[in-house]
Design a protein around this motif. Sequence first.
Motif, PDB file in Angstrom:
ATOM      1  N   GLN A  22       0.822  -1.208   0.000  1.00  0.00           N
ATOM      2  CA  GLN A  22       0.000   0.000   0.000  1.00  0.00           C
ATOM      3  C   GLN A  22       0.861   1.266   0.000  1.00  0.00           C
ATOM      4  OE1 GLN A  22      -2.603  -0.839   3.338  1.00  0.00           O
ATOM      5  NE2 GLN A  22      -4.081  -1.891   2.020  1.00  0.00           N
ATOM      6  N   LEU A  23       1.972   1.239   0.728  1.00  0.00           N
ATOM      7  CA  LEU A  23       2.874   2.391   0.711  1.00  0.00           C
ATOM      8  C   LEU A  23       3.508   2.577  -0.672  1.00  0.00           C
ATOM      9  CD1 LEU A  23       4.599   2.048   4.205  1.00  0.00           C
ATOM     10  CD2 LEU A  23       3.002   3.848   3.457  1.00  0.00           C
ATOM     11  N   LEU A  24       3.877   1.482  -1.317  1.00  0.00           N
ATOM     12  CA  LEU A  24       4.426   1.573  -2.671  1.00  0.00           C
ATOM     13  C   LEU A  24       3.396   2.132  -3.649  1.00  0.00           C
ATOM     14  CD1 LEU A  24       6.438  -1.763  -2.801  1.00  0.00           C
ATOM     15  CD2 LEU A  24       7.408   0.547  -3.015  1.00  0.00           C
ATOM     16  N   VAL A  25       2.160   1.681  -3.530  1.00  0.00           N
ATOM     17  CA  VAL A  25       1.099   2.165  -4.416  1.00  0.00           C
ATOM     18  C   VAL A  25       0.873   3.662  -4.216  1.00  0.00           C
ATOM     19  CG1 VAL A  25      -1.404   2.033  -4.829  1.00  0.00           C
ATOM     20  CG2 VAL A  25      -0.036  -0.054  -4.720  1.00  0.00           C
ATOM     21  N   GLU A  26       0.902   4.119  -2.957  1.00  0.00           N
ATOM     22  CA  GLU A  26       0.750   5.545  -2.675  1.00  0.00           C
ATOM     23  C   GLU A  26       1.864   6.358  -3.343  1.00  0.00           C
ATOM     24  OE1 GLU A  26       0.499   6.281   1.550  1.00  0.00           O
ATOM     25  OE2 GLU A  26      -1.177   4.878   1.761  1.00  0.00           O
ATOM     26  N   ARG A  27       3.080   5.834  -3.314  1.00  0.00           N
ATOM     27  CA  ARG A  27       4.223   6.564  -3.879  1.00  0.00           C
ATOM     28  C   ARG A  27       4.280   6.480  -5.386  1.00  0.00           C
ATOM     29  NH1 ARG A  27       9.522   5.813  -0.226  1.00  0.00           N
ATOM     30  NH2 ARG A  27      10.420   7.148  -1.826  1.00  0.00           N
ATOM     31  N   LEU A  28       3.923   5.318  -5.932  1.00  0.00           N
ATOM     32  CA  LEU A  28       4.114   5.084  -7.362  1.00  0.00           C
ATOM     33  C   LEU A  28       2.859   5.345  -8.199  1.00  0.00           C
ATOM     34  CD1 LEU A  28       6.140   1.752  -7.035  1.00  0.00           C
ATOM     35  CD2 LEU A  28       7.060   4.071  -7.410  1.00  0.00           C
ATOM     36  N   GLY A  29       1.700   5.266  -7.558  1.00  0.00           N
ATOM     37  CA  GLY A  29       0.460   5.439  -8.301  1.00  0.00           C
ATOM     38  C   GLY A  29       0.085   4.233  -9.153  1.00  0.00           C
ATOM     39  N   TRP A  30       0.623   3.072  -8.809  1.00  0.00           N
ATOM     40  CA  TRP A  30       0.345   1.857  -9.568  1.00  0.00           C
ATOM     41  C   TRP A  30      -0.945   1.198  -9.077  1.00  0.00           C
ATOM     42  CZ3 TRP A  30       5.586  -1.221 -10.230  1.00  0.00           C
ATOM     43  CH2 TRP A  30       6.514  -0.406 -10.885  1.00  0.00           C
ATOM     44  N   VAL A  31      -1.452   0.260  -9.849  1.00  0.00           N
ATOM     45  CA  VAL A  31      -2.652  -0.502  -9.506  1.00  0.00           C
ATOM     46  C   VAL A  31      -2.272  -1.541  -8.444  1.00  0.00           C
ATOM     47  CG1 VAL A  31      -4.391  -2.098 -10.411  1.00  0.00           C
ATOM     48  CG2 VAL A  31      -3.639  -0.156 -11.795  1.00  0.00           C
ATOM     49  N   TYR A  32      -3.183  -1.762  -7.501  1.00  0.00           N
ATOM     50  CA  TYR A  32      -2.902  -2.657  -6.373  1.00  0.00           C
ATOM     51  C   TYR A  32      -3.904  -3.802  -6.309  1.00  0.00           C
ATOM     52  CZ  TYR A  32      -2.893  -4.197  -1.483  1.00  0.00           C
ATOM     53  OH  TYR A  32      -2.865  -4.941  -0.340  1.00  0.00           O
ATOM     54  N   ALA A  33      -3.410  -4.963  -5.928  1.00  0.00           N
ATOM     55  CA  ALA A  33      -4.289  -6.102  -5.632  1.00  0.00           C
ATOM     56  C   ALA A  33      -3.674  -6.914  -4.505  1.00  0.00           C
ATOM     57  CB  ALA A  33      -4.486  -6.979  -6.862  1.00  0.00           C
ATOM     58  N   GLU A  34      -4.534  -7.526  -3.746  1.00  0.00           N
ATOM     59  CA  GLU A  34      -4.164  -8.409  -2.647  1.00  0.00           C
ATOM     60  C   GLU A  34      -4.426  -9.840  -3.128  1.00  0.00           C
ATOM     61  OE1 GLU A  34      -2.873  -9.136   1.154  1.00  0.00           O
ATOM     62  OE2 GLU A  34      -3.380  -7.068   0.624  1.00  0.00           O
ATOM     63  N   ALA A  35      -3.410 -10.680  -3.090  1.00  0.00           N
ATOM     64  CA  ALA A  35      -3.564 -12.048  -3.600  1.00  0.00           C
ATOM     65  C   ALA A  35      -4.662 -12.815  -2.880  1.00  0.00           C
ATOM     66  CB  ALA A  35      -2.248 -12.814  -3.513  1.00  0.00           C
ATOM     67  N   ASP A  36      -4.906 -12.466  -1.619  1.00  0.00           N
ATOM     68  CA  ASP A  36      -5.954 -13.170  -0.877  1.00  0.00           C
ATOM     69  C   ASP A  36      -7.313 -13.061  -1.571  1.00  0.00           C
ATOM     70  OD1 ASP A  36      -4.190 -14.024   1.058  1.00  0.00           O
ATOM     71  OD2 ASP A  36      -4.736 -12.475   2.511  1.00  0.00           O
ATOM     72  N   GLN A  37      -7.540 -11.973  -2.314  1.00  0.00           N
ATOM     73  CA  GLN A  37      -8.833 -11.800  -2.982  1.00  0.00           C
ATOM     74  C   GLN A  37      -9.025 -12.804  -4.122  1.00  0.00           C
ATOM     75  OE1 GLN A  37      -7.902  -7.717  -4.200  1.00  0.00           O
ATOM     76  NE2 GLN A  37      -8.402  -8.223  -6.300  1.00  0.00           N
ATOM     77  N   PHE A  38      -7.959 -13.492  -4.515  1.00  0.00           N
ATOM     78  CA  PHE A  38      -8.040 -14.474  -5.596  1.00  0.00           C
ATOM     79  C   PHE A  38      -8.248 -15.899  -5.075  1.00  0.00           C
ATOM     80  CE2 PHE A  38      -5.716 -10.863  -7.238  1.00  0.00           C
ATOM     81  CZ  PHE A  38      -6.271 -10.676  -8.491  1.00  0.00           C
ATOM     82  N   HIS A  39      -8.187 -16.077  -3.748  1.00  0.00           N
ATOM     83  CA  HIS A  39      -8.396 -17.409  -3.163  1.00  0.00           C
ATOM     84  C   HIS A  39      -9.853 -17.830  -3.308  1.00  0.00           C
ATOM     85  CE1 HIS A  39      -4.806 -18.867  -1.216  1.00  0.00           C
ATOM     86  NE2 HIS A  39      -4.600 -17.725  -0.595  1.00  0.00           N
ATOM     87  N   PRO A  40     -10.099 -19.058  -3.716  1.00  0.00           N
ATOM     88  CA  PRO A  40     -11.467 -19.559  -3.655  1.00  0.00           C
ATOM     89  C   PRO A  40     -11.871 -19.753  -2.194  1.00  0.00           C
ATOM     90  CG  PRO A  40      -9.967 -21.292  -4.370  1.00  0.00           C
ATOM     91  CD  PRO A  40      -9.159 -20.029  -4.265  1.00  0.00           C
ATOM     92  N   GLN A  41     -13.161 -19.752  -1.936  1.00  0.00           N
ATOM     93  CA  GLN A  41     -13.659 -19.872  -0.567  1.00  0.00           C
ATOM     94  C   GLN A  41     -13.141 -21.139   0.112  1.00  0.00           C
ATOM     95  OE1 GLN A  41     -15.361 -17.409   1.098  1.00  0.00           O
ATOM     96  NE2 GLN A  41     -14.929 -18.670   2.886  1.00  0.00           N
ATOM     97  N   ALA A  42     -12.992 -22.221  -0.651  1.00  0.00           N
ATOM     98  CA  ALA A  42     -12.512 -23.476  -0.070  1.00  0.00           C
ATOM     99  C   ALA A  42     -11.123 -23.300   0.552  1.00  0.00           C
ATOM    100  CB  ALA A  42     -12.488 -24.577  -1.131  1.00  0.00           C
ATOM    101  N   ASN A  43     -10.265 -22.511  -0.080  1.00  0.00           N
ATOM    102  CA  ASN A  43      -8.933 -22.256   0.482  1.00  0.00           C
ATOM    103  C   ASN A  43      -9.035 -21.442   1.770  1.00  0.00           C
ATOM    104  OD1 ASN A  43      -7.901 -23.539  -1.777  1.00  0.00           O
ATOM    105  ND2 ASN A  43      -6.682 -21.796  -2.468  1.00  0.00           N
ATOM    106  N   ILE A  44      -9.887 -20.437   1.769  1.00  0.00           N
ATOM    107  CA  ILE A  44     -10.057 -19.605   2.959  1.00  0.00           C
ATOM    108  C   ILE A  44     -10.591 -20.451   4.109  1.00  0.00           C
ATOM    109  CG2 ILE A  44     -11.359 -17.661   3.925  1.00  0.00           C
ATOM    110  CD1 ILE A  44     -11.154 -16.387   1.090  1.00  0.00           C
ATOM    111  N   ASP A  45     -11.576 -21.296   3.808  1.00  0.00           N
ATOM    112  CA  ASP A  45     -12.137 -22.170   4.837  1.00  0.00           C
ATOM    113  C   ASP A  45     -11.075 -23.105   5.400  1.00  0.00           C
ATOM    114  OD1 ASP A  45     -14.575 -20.958   4.337  1.00  0.00           O
ATOM    115  OD2 ASP A  45     -15.378 -22.647   3.172  1.00  0.00           O
ATOM    116  N   GLY A 122      -8.355  -9.875  12.525  1.00  0.00           N
ATOM    117  CA  GLY A 122      -9.220  -9.867  11.352  1.00  0.00           C
ATOM    118  C   GLY A 122      -8.681 -10.576  10.130  1.00  0.00           C
ATOM    119  N   HIS A 123      -7.739 -11.480  10.285  1.00  0.00           N
ATOM    120  CA  HIS A 123      -7.214 -12.226   9.136  1.00  0.00           C
ATOM    121  C   HIS A 123      -7.484 -13.703   9.358  1.00  0.00           C
ATOM    122  CE1 HIS A 123      -4.407 -13.782   6.117  1.00  0.00           C
ATOM    123  NE2 HIS A 123      -4.530 -12.601   5.556  1.00  0.00           N
ATOM    124  N   PHE A 124      -7.735 -14.406   8.246  1.00  0.00           N
ATOM    125  CA  PHE A 124      -8.111 -15.818   8.369  1.00  0.00           C
ATOM    126  C   PHE A 124      -6.941 -16.747   8.648  1.00  0.00           C
ATOM    127  CE2 PHE A 124      -7.746 -14.839   3.797  1.00  0.00           C
ATOM    128  CZ  PHE A 124      -6.753 -15.723   3.418  1.00  0.00           C
TER     129      PHE A 124
END
Length: 170
Positions: A22-45, A122-124
């Motif tokens: 997030q700090l890099l994105v603030e400085r660079l203005g690049w697009v950000y994604a969190e890999a956790d958002q790509f996990h299927p629910q089965a992995n999170i469970d 707040g993290h799984f």
Amino acid sequence: MTQPQHLVIMGVASSGKTTIAQLLVERLGWVYAEADQFHPQANIDKMSAGTPLEDDDRWPWLRAIRTWLDEQDQAGRNTVITCSALKRVYRDILQGDDDDVFFVHLSGSPELIADRMSKRAGHFMPTSLLPSQFSTLEPLGEDEPGISVDISGTPAEITDEIVERLGLNA
């Protein structure tokens, strides 16, 4: 070094991936994604129940991240994404056939990271899985595009080091 198009901020759980990304994105203005958002629910469970993921759980997740990187690439966007990327074979999938991905390994002692993890809410991912993360971790090889950064400094110091070492325009 030419400026990388995609930075993968990697490391074990609680190494600071999200904060630094997030700090890099603030400085660079690049697009950000969190890999956790790509996990299927089965992995999170599975992780929420304290069961480490196996490679078969990770392949679709890693391919989904690579697909996202390809989409960003086609749109001409530079990105910062967090992903544990613990094994070389995982990083090979993320790298794909391109040389547009660069890895930043946030590295710290098991004691430091366990302390940080115990304070995180707040993290799984439970603290009980941290040893499995360290046992799975394969440090970056000399032939891999990436750097290792010690996480004992402040988030601002770590971000400054990354920007400086990679020659990023910030």
